[in-house]
Scaffold this active site. Structure first.
Site, PDB file in Angstrom:
ATOM      1  N   GLY A  65      13.899  11.668   4.334  1.00 40.78           N
ATOM      2  CA  GLY A  65      14.166  12.123   5.485  1.00 40.78           C
ATOM      3  C   GLY A  65      14.623  13.625   5.583  1.00 40.78           C
ATOM      4  CB  CYS A 103       6.500   4.208  -7.126  1.00 37.57           C
ATOM      5  SG  CYS A 103       7.418   3.010  -6.235  1.00 37.57           S
ATOM      6  N   GLY A 150       0.189   2.448  -0.911  1.00 35.71           N
ATOM      7  CA  GLY A 150      -0.508   2.326  -2.539  1.00 35.71           C
ATOM      8  C   GLY A 150      -0.761   0.912  -2.899  1.00 35.71           C
ATOM      9  CG  ASN A 162       2.901   6.325  -6.106  1.00 40.23           C
ATOM     10  OD1 ASN A 162       3.671   7.208  -6.964  1.00 40.23           O
ATOM     11  ND2 ASN A 162       3.328   5.590  -5.229  1.00 40.23           N
ATOM     12  N   GLY A 192       8.031  15.837   2.497  1.00 36.15           N
ATOM     13  CA  GLY A 192       9.497  15.890   2.434  1.00 36.15           C
ATOM     14  C   GLY A 192      10.306  16.112   3.594  1.00 36.15           C
ATOM     15  CB  SER A 243       1.421   6.824   0.386  1.00 36.77           C
ATOM     16  OG  SER A 243       1.255   5.441   0.243  1.00 36.77           O
ATOM     17  CB  THR A 303      11.425   9.684   6.814  1.00 32.36           C
ATOM     18  OG1 THR A 303      11.191   9.022   5.122  1.00 32.36           O
ATOM     19  CG2 THR A 303      12.557   8.786   7.239  1.00 32.36           C
ATOM     20  CG  ASN A 309       7.341   9.236  -4.365  1.00 30.30           C
ATOM     21  OD1 ASN A 309       7.899   8.650  -3.550  1.00 30.30           O
ATOM     22  ND2 ASN A 309       6.357   8.684  -5.047  1.00 30.30           N
TER      23      ASN A 309
END
Lengths: 266, 310, 310, 266
Positions: free
Chosen positions: C224, C139, C50, C136, C250, C24, C273, C199
């Site tokens: 990343g 965040c 989100g 979520n 991840g 997301s 990413t 996250n």
């Protein structure tokens, strides 16, 4: 300053070409050329890609102190060596060296037996030159997986150094060049035919283990040049450990890369 | 380079000529770097490799993997010769460093409270050259003890309650990369003179062909530029929670990286993984750090500690 | 490519044609990628940005910094048009994705338990196209709520106790990168059908000249390739602690990265990413993943979930 | 497939040379050339260094659909643009584009006024060509910090497009070339001398804010091309937000990069 301390040197690429299937020949110009002992290695930094931070530790085939040049061979196996293979003549970077403890001369009298597997050939050639300079006769075995991977020019150098009296046997796992079979088979024959004071070996771990066993069975002292992933190359991180028969670990980068085969827990 | 900025800092009683220190386990015991530069004349302090009361073999091979994301993973597991062996081999050299103005921080390792006690007692007896100690309660690579000893505020404080009474020298505690504010407060309350963070972040690298770890252990410690921003944040969180000085560690490879640590609240900064792949980096980082401090128009680098504005 | 391996997986009731999902906030709501490849025909599922009950502006600029260590940092802060605006703008497109076999996971955001409740009720009422929801609770970039809602097992369970009764559709919970085993167990106990992790990891990037954050907020989320090994370890820890399926997230940028997640215990894998800097990566990753599964000699990729050997 | 969707294209470097102090001129060959509207941008991927993962978003000066070439100018400001400046003719990579919403023609009748600051010149040249093609007269102001940074060739192109009736003023902050002073000073004069239907501006944020204020004071509509750090360039990450007078944020990459200056909260 520490007397035998490793240091950093600039190097300039003088040549970098394919030598055989997946194997490249690198010639660099660097002040390290005058400091290298046979069997030692250097840790080359390949510039450009910050996402792969470690250097490439490479042993060498030969060094010319006058010309300040060093000849190395390497297999392109990962991202680092792939980028090294893209360096062109004139490009410069830095290296760390001379690293580690190299080959030593045989303690006893008599011939030496050299055994190289694949990309283990360069340090074995450095040993051959060391022996030739010391007037010690030797026979040699150079094994590869297949014909495309045979480093013919380098095996010729090996034969030249071995002289008229020296036997040099080439073999491939699949028989596409020289004899068919593993280096240990050819080694068994030579051990039955001739007496040796010392064996020198570099190649895949499983090959060196076999060579070490054979040498031991024939009561021949054996030196092996080990390979490990390395963080630094000069004893700072303790990442390149080699298990010892006596228990515990030695560091490949500073206690080796050359070890007495009888001390290594294979 | 003649500095117009006073670079001296005090890490909980360890008076450093400049903020640069070395991360334990990435710098041997200093002598390995003598061929690259004059260690004793350059560093503010050196933190030696972790040492236990008795020798440890460390973990089997392979202990190292390179990660594609500007990082490496290691699982050395504190291979060390024990305090006696350490002192025999490196004592004279380390005393020499101190004589030349480089502080020497000896790192204490242990699997249990009792082992921490024994190691500290031996160091106290045999290591006059130690300017202070770093207690490693965060090694992610040893079976018992290690990170577990620093996993909670209670466990961390327990280790301090054992070590603290045994030495009058400064005690730094090496922290794991989690709950740094809470655990930092507990360590300050239990007598720590300073904190150093972060230790490596546990990670995994799997060989997808063999389905096994690329290292001998399932998990290992991630270090390098990849973790720098995470480390700076943890230093900031910890600095906001404690009053004792902090040594910032994590992916520092330039003067700018070190400056970020100082702005986030670090009094000293340790160079770690960069020593392995760029062994001449410390003198360069020191020059860059000094130039930055000059450019910030301060007369003393201490004015920049925690000077981050938000 | 005709597959000799069944790639279908079940993420807690969300039946995916293959394990690939999107993280997301890195994939818009899918339509942005239609120019690169056929989204509905490619992905196993898409996880939308989100959305809260009412529109959120998100954080001020700058929201982004590039880090030297194969990573970026963002502090977007869940800018969103609210459930009504989201459904108006993207409902038809997302229904189209579902019709073409791509599952649609709508992400629920909130600052408080009441906001989670309102958002869930609105989604239930207005989003028939949603195959399931991702809550979520992690965040790192919003002032109240956000990561705080998932900081402890108790807080995380509380959010589930509010959301769970409001929908019969599968509920995935997006977890923060800490205490994943403990919080994962609490979420499973409180009715989560699946977990997604990790996250972004909070980090800091300081402009050493201005002494201020390079982003508008002091801390922001690191993502990343740099965090991949850390994420794989957390997926493994969580998978060892729960029985519900996990979506691994991840630093996934290749089939090998996705394969590591699956071996570590992930049923599905989200690409995040990498979508930003390599927008055509998903089809490539899917092919690479399938080739790996074939090479492993299995007939069903489910045989490889958690197949890491140690 | 989405009609106006951004996509990925290959590109080959045809030229990449220094154009002024810290500014480089890049010419690429790519199918994107036929799809670009003036004021749009593309996100170039510079290969080689995995440690810097983001692309380089660049607006363009001109595109040739026949030759499939695009001309761009960029300032070397960070690691990404430094590596871009090292790409040589023949090297290829990929780009994402065409991105964003470009310039639009003036709504009312009358001349246009173009204002460029530093590396803001390329998109302003794209606007100039758009106006010339539409037969709309314009005057232009190009500012630089100092003489070394003046893009003389490009300002000549600007003058050519402005025609006999068009005035083109060059100024530098330090007076080392053209007039001394900021573009807003020259702009004030032109606004007093001539009537304009629309202003077009690209440059540093502070400059565009000044241009927007002046235009507003004279009741001239103003378009500005904004710059932001970008994660993707096509609306996937919402990182490139631009604050709006109406409250909330627009995305520079999809709602812009060209905005009506009156909508931007400066």
């Amino acid at each position: 300053m520490h007397s035998d301390a490793v240091t950093q040197h600039e190097f300039v690429v003088r040549g970098n070409e394919r030598a055989a299937e997946g194997i490249w020949r690198l010639v660099i110009e660097s002040p390290v050329a005058g400091q290298l002992a046979p069997g030692q290695f250097m840790n080359l930094r390949v510039p450009g890609d910050g996402s792969h931070i470690l250097g490439i530790p490479l042993s060498f085939k030969g060094a010319n102190a006058q010309a300040q040049t060093v000849e190395l061979l390497y297999a392109v196996v990962g991202e680092g060596t792939r980028r090294l293979s893209q360096m062109v003549a004139g490009q410069s970077s830095t290296l760390v060296g001379p690293c580690g403890r190299g080959w030593w001369l045989p303690e006893g009298e008599g011939r030496a037996l050299l055994v190289a597997g694949g990309i283990g050939l360069p340090p074995v050639l450095a040993a051959a030159r060391m022996l030739a300079d010391a007037g010690i006769g030797f026979d040699a075995i150079a094994g590869s997986r297949t014909a495309d991977m045979v480093l013919s020019d380098d095996i010729e150098d090996l034969a030249r150094l071995a002289g008229a009296d020296g036997r040099v046997i080439t073999c491939t796992d699949d028989g596409t060049a020289g004899r068919r079979g593993f280096v240990t088979e050819a080694m068994g024959e030579l051990l039955r035919e001739r007496a040796y004071a010392q064996a020198y070996a570099c190649g895949p771990n499983v090959m060196m283990a076999g060579v070490a066993r054979l040498a031991d069975e024939h009561g021949v002292a054996c030196q092996v040049s080990m390979e490990r992933m390395m963080g630094c190359g000069f004893g700072a991180c303790s990442c390149c450990n080699v298990a010892l028969v006596a228990g515990g670990y030695a560091l490949c980068c500073t206690d080796g890369p050359v070890f007495d085969a009888r001390e290594v827990a294979w | 380079m003649v500095s117009t900025v006073s670079m001296a800092v005090d890490l909980g009683g360890i008076r450093m000529r400049n903020p640069l220190n070395t991360a334990s386990g990435t710098y041997g015991n200093g002598v390995q770097f003598e061929g690259f530069y004059d260690v004793g004349a350059t560093l503010g302090a050196i933190t030696c490799k972790g040492v236990a009361a008795v020798p440890w073999d460390g973990n089997p091979a392979p202990r190292l993997a390179e990660l594609p994301g500007s990082a490496i993973m290691n699982s050395v597991g504190l291979q060390n010769p024990g305090v006696r062996g350490f002192v025999e081999r490196y004592g004279d050299y380390l005393q020499g460093l101190r004589d030349r103005g480089c502080q020497v921080i000896c790192q204490i390792a242990g699997h249990s409270l009792d082992e921490y006690r024994q190691a500290t007692e031996l160091f106290e007896e045999l290591a006059p050259f130690a300017s202070g100690f770093e207690v490693n309660i965060s090694c992610p690579n040893i079976a018992q003890g290690g990170a577990a000893m620093g996993a909670t505020p209670e466990a961390a404080a327990q280790v301090m309650s054992v070590v603290r009474p045994l030495t009058a020298r400064p005690v730094v505690v090496k922290m794991a990369p989690h709950d740094v504010a809470e655990i930092g407060r507990a360590l300050e309350a239990s007598g720590a003179d300073a904190l150093s963070l972060i230790n490596t972040i546990p990670g995994m690298a799997i060989d997808i062909r063999t389905r096994r770890s690329r290292l001998a252990r399932a998990t290992a410690g991630v270090s390098g530029p990849a973790i720098h921003a995470i480390a700076v944040r943890m230093v900031w969180e910890c600095a906001n929670a404690v009053t004792i000085p902090i040594c910032g560690i994590g992916g520092v490879a330039s003067g700018a990286d070190a400056a970020e640590m100082i702005l986030a609240g670090a009094t000293a900064v340790s160079v770690g993984t960069a020593n392995l792949y760029d062994p001449t980096c410390v003198p360069r980082i020191l020059v860059e750090l000094e130039e930055w401090a000059c450019g910030q128009g301060v007369s003393d680098i201490n004015e920049l500690i925690g000077a981050f504005e938000c």
